[in-house]
Design a protein around this motif. Sequence first.
Motif, PDB file in Angstrom:
ATOM      1  N   LYS A 159       9.597  61.772 137.503  1.00 45.41           N
ATOM      2  CA  LYS A 159       9.743  61.838 138.960  1.00 45.41           C
ATOM      3  C   LYS A 159      11.194  62.108 139.336  1.00 45.41           C
ATOM      4  N   GLN A 160      11.399  62.375 140.626  1.00 48.00           N
ATOM      5  CA  GLN A 160      12.748  62.634 141.109  1.00 48.00           C
ATOM      6  C   GLN A 160      13.524  61.342 141.311  1.00 48.00           C
ATOM      7  N   ARG A 161      14.820  61.473 141.285  1.00 47.25           N
ATOM      8  CA  ARG A 161      15.681  60.335 141.549  1.00 47.25           C
ATOM      9  C   ARG A 161      15.579  59.958 143.023  1.00 47.25           C
ATOM     10  N   GLU A 162      15.534  58.644 143.294  1.00 48.93           N
ATOM     11  CA  GLU A 162      15.424  58.165 144.669  1.00 48.93           C
ATOM     12  C   GLU A 162      16.427  57.060 144.935  1.00 48.93           C
ATOM     13  N   LEU A 163      16.846  56.977 146.198  1.00 51.45           N
ATOM     14  CA  LEU A 163      17.737  55.907 146.620  1.00 51.45           C
ATOM     15  C   LEU A 163      16.958  54.605 146.701  1.00 51.45           C
ATOM     16  N   VAL A 164      17.491  53.567 146.097  1.00 51.47           N
ATOM     17  CA  VAL A 164      16.865  52.248 146.127  1.00 51.47           C
ATOM     18  C   VAL A 164      17.532  51.356 147.171  1.00 51.47           C
ATOM     19  N   ALA A 165      18.855  51.285 147.120  1.00 51.41           N
ATOM     20  CA  ALA A 165      19.589  50.411 148.033  1.00 51.41           C
ATOM     21  C   ALA A 165      21.037  50.876 148.125  1.00 51.41           C
ATOM     22  N   SER A 166      21.667  50.577 149.248  1.00 51.09           N
ATOM     23  CA  SER A 166      23.074  50.925 149.422  1.00 51.09           C
ATOM     24  C   SER A 166      23.782  49.826 150.190  1.00 51.09           C
ATOM     25  N   ILE A 167      25.106  49.785 150.029  1.00 49.92           N
ATOM     26  CA  ILE A 167      25.925  48.809 150.741  1.00 49.92           C
ATOM     27  C   ILE A 167      27.246  49.479 151.097  1.00 49.92           C
ATOM     28  N   SER A 223      32.001  46.891 156.642  1.00 51.65           N
ATOM     29  CA  SER A 223      31.645  46.767 155.227  1.00 51.65           C
ATOM     30  C   SER A 223      30.501  45.783 155.039  1.00 51.65           C
ATOM     31  N   GLY A 224      29.686  46.040 154.027  1.00 52.32           N
ATOM     32  CA  GLY A 224      28.643  45.091 153.681  1.00 52.32           C
ATOM     33  C   GLY A 224      27.305  45.335 154.343  1.00 52.32           C
ATOM     34  N   ILE A 225      27.171  46.437 155.047  1.00 54.97           N
ATOM     35  CA  ILE A 225      25.880  46.763 155.659  1.00 54.97           C
ATOM     36  C   ILE A 225      24.965  47.306 154.579  1.00 54.97           C
ATOM     37  N   THR A 226      23.777  46.737 154.489  1.00 53.72           N
ATOM     38  CA  THR A 226      22.851  47.115 153.426  1.00 53.72           C
ATOM     39  C   THR A 226      21.667  47.915 153.960  1.00 53.72           C
ATOM     40  N   ASN A 227      21.082  48.678 153.057  1.00 52.63           N
ATOM     41  CA  ASN A 227      19.918  49.491 153.381  1.00 52.63           C
ATOM     42  C   ASN A 227      19.036  49.558 152.143  1.00 52.63           C
ATOM     43  N   TYR A 228      17.709  49.511 152.341  1.00 53.23           N
ATOM     44  CA  TYR A 228      16.773  49.494 151.227  1.00 53.23           C
ATOM     45  C   TYR A 228      15.635  50.480 151.464  1.00 53.23           C
ATOM     46  N   VAL A 229      15.129  51.024 150.386  1.00 52.49           N
ATOM     47  CA  VAL A 229      13.892  51.784 150.471  1.00 52.49           C
ATOM     48  C   VAL A 229      12.764  50.795 150.725  1.00 52.49           C
ATOM     49  N   ASP A 230      11.745  51.215 151.475  1.00 47.02           N
ATOM     50  CA  ASP A 230      10.694  50.282 151.891  1.00 47.02           C
ATOM     51  C   ASP A 230      10.020  49.582 150.713  1.00 47.02           C
ATOM     52  N   SER A 231       9.870  50.272 149.602  1.00 45.33           N
ATOM     53  CA  SER A 231       9.110  49.721 148.475  1.00 45.33           C
ATOM     54  C   SER A 231       9.794  48.530 147.807  1.00 45.33           C
ATOM     55  N   VAL A 232      11.078  48.294 148.092  1.00 43.51           N
ATOM     56  CA  VAL A 232      11.781  47.166 147.451  1.00 43.51           C
ATOM     57  C   VAL A 232      12.235  46.115 148.454  1.00 43.51           C
ATOM     58  N   SER A 244      24.432  43.635 146.469  1.00 42.67           N
ATOM     59  CA  SER A 244      25.618  42.920 146.908  1.00 42.67           C
ATOM     60  C   SER A 244      26.831  43.492 146.187  1.00 42.67           C
ATOM     61  N   ARG A 245      28.001  43.153 146.672  1.00 40.18           N
ATOM     62  CA  ARG A 245      29.222  43.647 146.044  1.00 40.18           C
ATOM     63  C   ARG A 245      30.267  42.546 146.010  1.00 40.18           C
ATOM     64  N   ASP A 246      31.126  42.624 144.987  1.00 42.10           N
ATOM     65  CA  ASP A 246      32.265  41.730 144.857  1.00 42.10           C
ATOM     66  C   ASP A 246      33.491  42.625 144.733  1.00 42.10           C
ATOM     67  N   ASN A 247      34.197  42.800 145.826  1.00 45.17           N
ATOM     68  CA  ASN A 247      35.329  43.723 145.826  1.00 45.17           C
ATOM     69  C   ASN A 247      36.472  43.228 144.925  1.00 45.17           C
ATOM     70  N   ALA A 248      36.563  41.928 144.729  1.00 42.63           N
ATOM     71  CA  ALA A 248      37.608  41.391 143.854  1.00 42.63           C
ATOM     72  C   ALA A 248      37.346  41.765 142.396  1.00 42.63           C
TER      73      ALA A 248
END
Length: 119
Positions: free
Chosen positions: A43-51, A58-67, A74-78
Amino acid sequence: QVQLVESGGGLVQPGGSLRLSCAASGIIFSFFTMAWYRQPPGKQRELVASITGGITGSGITNYVDSVKGRFTISRDNAKNTVYLQMNSLKLEDTAVYYCYASLRSQNYWGQGTQVTVSS
């Protein structure tokens, strides 16, 4: 030299959990939007989540409906690291998972880590 190194993939039973990590180097990590993509077999590559990154917003998240409700990015900038906590894994989550960093015209991919959900 920019490097995105994923880890944490493996074999897990349905309903199980995994946490993926992506350690970044060579970029000003906190400025970059980070994401996880996946490519299931055949299958093709798909976006799962982003931040998002940056000084503001900073820190705004987005998810594909299936997950939604099962995965958390999450992220740890340090630590220059982005994570993907995956719970209640399903057979259809089987894929190679890729880390992705984006800032304006700069885009970088990791080498991928295999996640296999199987009983």
